[in-house]
Write a protein that holds these residues in place. Structure first.
Motif, PDB file in Angstrom:
ATOM      1  N   PRO A 187       0.811  -1.226   0.000  1.00 39.74           N
ATOM      2  CA  PRO A 187       0.000   0.000   0.000  1.00 39.74           C
ATOM      3  C   PRO A 187       0.843   1.273   0.000  1.00 39.74           C
ATOM      4  O   PRO A 187       1.982   1.292   0.472  1.00 39.74           O
ATOM      5  CB  PRO A 187      -0.792  -0.107   1.317  1.00 39.74           C
ATOM      6  CG  PRO A 187      -0.655  -1.514   1.769  1.00 39.74           C
ATOM      7  CD  PRO A 187       0.637  -2.012   1.234  1.00 39.74           C
ATOM      8  N   VAL A 188       0.247   2.347  -0.507  1.00 42.37           N
ATOM      9  CA  VAL A 188       0.774   3.688  -0.281  1.00 42.37           C
ATOM     10  C   VAL A 188       0.563   3.998   1.201  1.00 42.37           C
ATOM     11  O   VAL A 188      -0.548   3.854   1.717  1.00 42.37           O
ATOM     12  CB  VAL A 188       0.049   4.729  -1.155  1.00 42.37           C
ATOM     13  CG1 VAL A 188       0.508   6.144  -0.825  1.00 42.37           C
ATOM     14  CG2 VAL A 188       0.259   4.428  -2.630  1.00 42.37           C
ATOM     15  N   ARG A 189       1.626   4.421   1.883  1.00 46.98           N
ATOM     16  CA  ARG A 189       1.554   4.637   3.337  1.00 46.98           C
ATOM     17  C   ARG A 189       1.379   6.127   3.625  1.00 46.98           C
ATOM     18  O   ARG A 189       2.218   6.948   3.244  1.00 46.98           O
ATOM     19  CB  ARG A 189       2.827   4.135   4.020  1.00 46.98           C
ATOM     20  CG  ARG A 189       3.076   2.639   3.867  1.00 46.98           C
ATOM     21  CD  ARG A 189       4.376   2.272   4.567  1.00 46.98           C
ATOM     22  NE  ARG A 189       4.702   0.867   4.444  1.00 46.98           N
ATOM     23  CZ  ARG A 189       5.398   0.334   3.447  1.00 46.98           C
ATOM     24  NH1 ARG A 189       5.835   1.120   2.464  1.00 46.98           N
ATOM     25  NH2 ARG A 189       5.663  -0.954   3.412  1.00 46.98           N
ATOM     26  N   VAL A 190       0.285   6.471   4.308  1.00 47.50           N
ATOM     27  CA  VAL A 190       0.043   7.855   4.709  1.00 47.50           C
ATOM     28  C   VAL A 190      -0.057   7.913   6.232  1.00 47.50           C
ATOM     29  O   VAL A 190      -0.679   7.058   6.863  1.00 47.50           O
ATOM     30  CB  VAL A 190      -1.222   8.433   4.036  1.00 47.50           C
ATOM     31  CG1 VAL A 190      -1.040   8.502   2.530  1.00 47.50           C
ATOM     32  CG2 VAL A 190      -2.460   7.634   4.376  1.00 47.50           C
ATOM     33  N   PHE A 191       0.564   8.928   6.796  1.00 53.31           N
ATOM     34  CA  PHE A 191       0.701   9.029   8.251  1.00 53.31           C
ATOM     35  C   PHE A 191       0.302  10.425   8.709  1.00 53.31           C
ATOM     36  O   PHE A 191       0.693  11.415   8.093  1.00 53.31           O
ATOM     37  CB  PHE A 191       2.154   8.741   8.657  1.00 53.31           C
ATOM     38  CG  PHE A 191       2.416   8.880  10.129  1.00 53.31           C
ATOM     39  CD1 PHE A 191       1.882   7.979  11.030  1.00 53.31           C
ATOM     40  CD2 PHE A 191       3.214   9.913  10.617  1.00 53.31           C
ATOM     41  CE1 PHE A 191       2.123   8.099  12.395  1.00 53.31           C
ATOM     42  CE2 PHE A 191       3.469  10.042  11.963  1.00 53.31           C
ATOM     43  CZ  PHE A 191       2.922   9.134  12.859  1.00 53.31           C
ATOM     44  N   ASP A 192      -0.478  10.493   9.788  1.00 53.28           N
ATOM     45  CA  ASP A 192      -0.916  11.774  10.359  1.00 53.28           C
ATOM     46  C   ASP A 192      -0.696  11.731  11.867  1.00 53.28           C
ATOM     47  O   ASP A 192      -1.441  11.065  12.584  1.00 53.28           O
ATOM     48  CB  ASP A 192      -2.397  11.997  10.055  1.00 53.28           C
ATOM     49  CG  ASP A 192      -2.903  13.344  10.546  1.00 53.28           C
ATOM     50  OD1 ASP A 192      -2.134  14.081  11.201  1.00 53.28           O
ATOM     51  OD2 ASP A 192      -4.076  13.673  10.286  1.00 53.28           O
ATOM     52  N   PRO A 193       0.324  12.446  12.396  1.00 52.38           N
ATOM     53  CA  PRO A 193       0.584  12.413  13.837  1.00 52.38           C
ATOM     54  C   PRO A 193      -0.606  12.881  14.666  1.00 52.38           C
ATOM     55  O   PRO A 193      -0.867  12.344  15.738  1.00 52.38           O
ATOM     56  CB  PRO A 193       1.772  13.361  14.013  1.00 52.38           C
ATOM     57  CG  PRO A 193       2.362  13.541  12.682  1.00 52.38           C
ATOM     58  CD  PRO A 193       1.292  13.287  11.671  1.00 52.38           C
ATOM     59  N   ASN A 194      -1.332  13.913  14.173  1.00 53.00           N
ATOM     60  CA  ASN A 194      -2.526  14.432  14.848  1.00 53.00           C
ATOM     61  C   ASN A 194      -2.284  14.561  16.353  1.00 53.00           C
ATOM     62  O   ASN A 194      -2.981  13.968  17.172  1.00 53.00           O
ATOM     63  CB  ASN A 194      -3.724  13.528  14.563  1.00 53.00           C
ATOM     64  CG  ASN A 194      -5.035  14.225  14.847  1.00 53.00           C
ATOM     65  OD1 ASN A 194      -5.185  15.422  14.603  1.00 53.00           O
ATOM     66  ND2 ASN A 194      -5.995  13.494  15.362  1.00 53.00           N
ATOM     67  N   VAL A 195      -1.306  15.338  16.710  1.00 50.35           N
ATOM     68  CA  VAL A 195      -0.820  15.424  18.090  1.00 50.35           C
ATOM     69  C   VAL A 195      -1.905  15.958  19.021  1.00 50.35           C
ATOM     70  O   VAL A 195      -2.578  16.938  18.710  1.00 50.35           O
ATOM     71  CB  VAL A 195       0.420  16.338  18.146  1.00 50.35           C
ATOM     72  CG1 VAL A 195       0.832  16.607  19.578  1.00 50.35           C
ATOM     73  CG2 VAL A 195       1.567  15.694  17.376  1.00 50.35           C
ATOM     74  N   ARG A 196      -2.048  15.311  20.167  1.00 55.24           N
ATOM     75  CA  ARG A 196      -2.924  15.777  21.238  1.00 55.24           C
ATOM     76  C   ARG A 196      -2.037  16.015  22.461  1.00 55.24           C
ATOM     77  O   ARG A 196      -1.792  15.088  23.242  1.00 55.24           O
ATOM     78  CB  ARG A 196      -3.993  14.739  21.581  1.00 55.24           C
ATOM     79  CG  ARG A 196      -4.844  14.279  20.415  1.00 55.24           C
ATOM     80  CD  ARG A 196      -5.723  15.378  19.885  1.00 55.24           C
ATOM     81  NE  ARG A 196      -6.715  14.852  18.956  1.00 55.24           N
ATOM     82  CZ  ARG A 196      -7.376  15.602  18.101  1.00 55.24           C
ATOM     83  NH1 ARG A 196      -7.144  16.900  18.035  1.00 55.24           N
ATOM     84  NH2 ARG A 196      -8.273  15.071  17.293  1.00 55.24           N
TER      85      ARG A 196
END
Length: 307
Positions: free
Chosen positions: A152-161
């Motif tokens: 797969p194409v790998r997409v990452f979102d840290p979305n820090v809390r």
């Protein structure tokens, strides 16, 4: 060209601050950043499956029912007996939400490496993971197992809390092999004290093939190699920014599923232009997942948008 996507992450209930008859009330709404992303991808018309853990209470059933009705595959989820669904109490400063999380153990934090269907991941065109669920060791192990599956194409979102903690080392680990990292300017500040430009350069140096930094009403910075471009946001009448970043990620992921991974900065910018319009439309309605638009909704609201 559309294949299917796989989203790994948290699902929870947002208790949204509001008023009724002059009294402060909290309205329950389905949520969780990856949950929102999966719903957004499905609403835009691409097949997607959600991997994660759920409580066995009525809120957990409500989350699963919402996914099912949105067309999101749930055959890979785990329902954990005796665990209550995590609640996120959501308050607002203007249109921007802030969150405090309640529930121990977190219902979303019990999805573990053995729960990952590697065949489902291997057959996917896109794999998304990220957000605060990666602070839970079982989910981190599950995400690492899925991330290691080729294809797969790998997409990452840290979305820090920041309220629940930050682990820059985990961000660096996933960014190093990501085809795309999406983060907000607030994430860049919380993680490293960086400007959007510096954060993009940092992530590209770590190994990310492309980076998108969302800038709220200013749009998004798109960076690849040594170049970058600013994609402006549409002019909107904002009501609630809950889920705006998730909508951007859903729009990007849908674009990759529909058209493949962009080959150059210009193609990334074209894809991101559509994604920031998805986010803009979400901001014109209250809530996150419940506001995710269809392609027809986008075309009706933004008549000059090529989508």
């Amino acid at each position: 060209m559309t294949g299917y996507g796989v989203v790994i992450g948290e699902a929870l209930i947002d208790l949204l601050e509001s008023t009724a008859s002059g009294e402060l009330v909290y309205r329950p709404a389905v949520g969780g950043a990856p949950f929102n992303v999966a719903v957004g991808i499905a609403r835009l018309g691409a097949p997607v499956h959600f991997l994660g853990s759920f409580g066995d209470d009525p809120f957990g059933a409500r989350l699963l029912d919402f996914l099912d009705k949105a067309g999101v595959g749930t055959e890979g989820v785990v329902t954990v007996p005796g665990v209550a669904t995590t609640l996120a109490v959501t308050t607002f400063q203007g249109h921007e939400p802030t969150f405090r999380f309640y529930g121990a153990p977190p219902s979303y934090g019990l999805f573990d490496a053995p729960d990952v269907d590697e065949g489902l991941v291997a057959g996917a065109r896109l794999l998304y993971c990220g957000s605060m669920c990666l602070l839970a060791p079982p989910v981190l192990a599950a995400a690492r197992r899925a991330w290691a599956v080729p294809g797969p194409v790998r997409v990452f979102d840290p979305n820090v809390r920041p309220i629940v903690g930050i682990n820059p080392d985990v961000v660096a680990e996933f960014a190093a092999t990501a085809d795309l990292v999406k983060l907000s300017s607030a994430d860049a500040t919380a993680l490293w004290g960086d400007s959007p430009e510096a954060a993009a350069a940092r992530l590209l140096a770590l190994g990310a093939k492309a980076v998108v930094v969302t800038l709220g009403a200013q749009g998004a910075l798109v960076a690849q190699g040594s170049s970058s471009v600013l994609v402006p946001a549409p002019r909107i009448a904002p009501v609630d920014a809950t889920g705006a970043g998730d909508a951007t990620m859903a729009g990007i992921s849908w674009g990759i599923l529909a058209h493949g991974r962009p080959a150059d900065l210009g193609a990334w910018a074209t894809l991101v232009r559509v994604a920031v319009h998805v986010a803009g439309l979400v901001c014109e309605s209250p809530g996150g997942a419940v506001s995710m638009p269809t392609v027809a909704d986008l075309r009706a609201r933004f008549v000059d948008l090529a989508v």
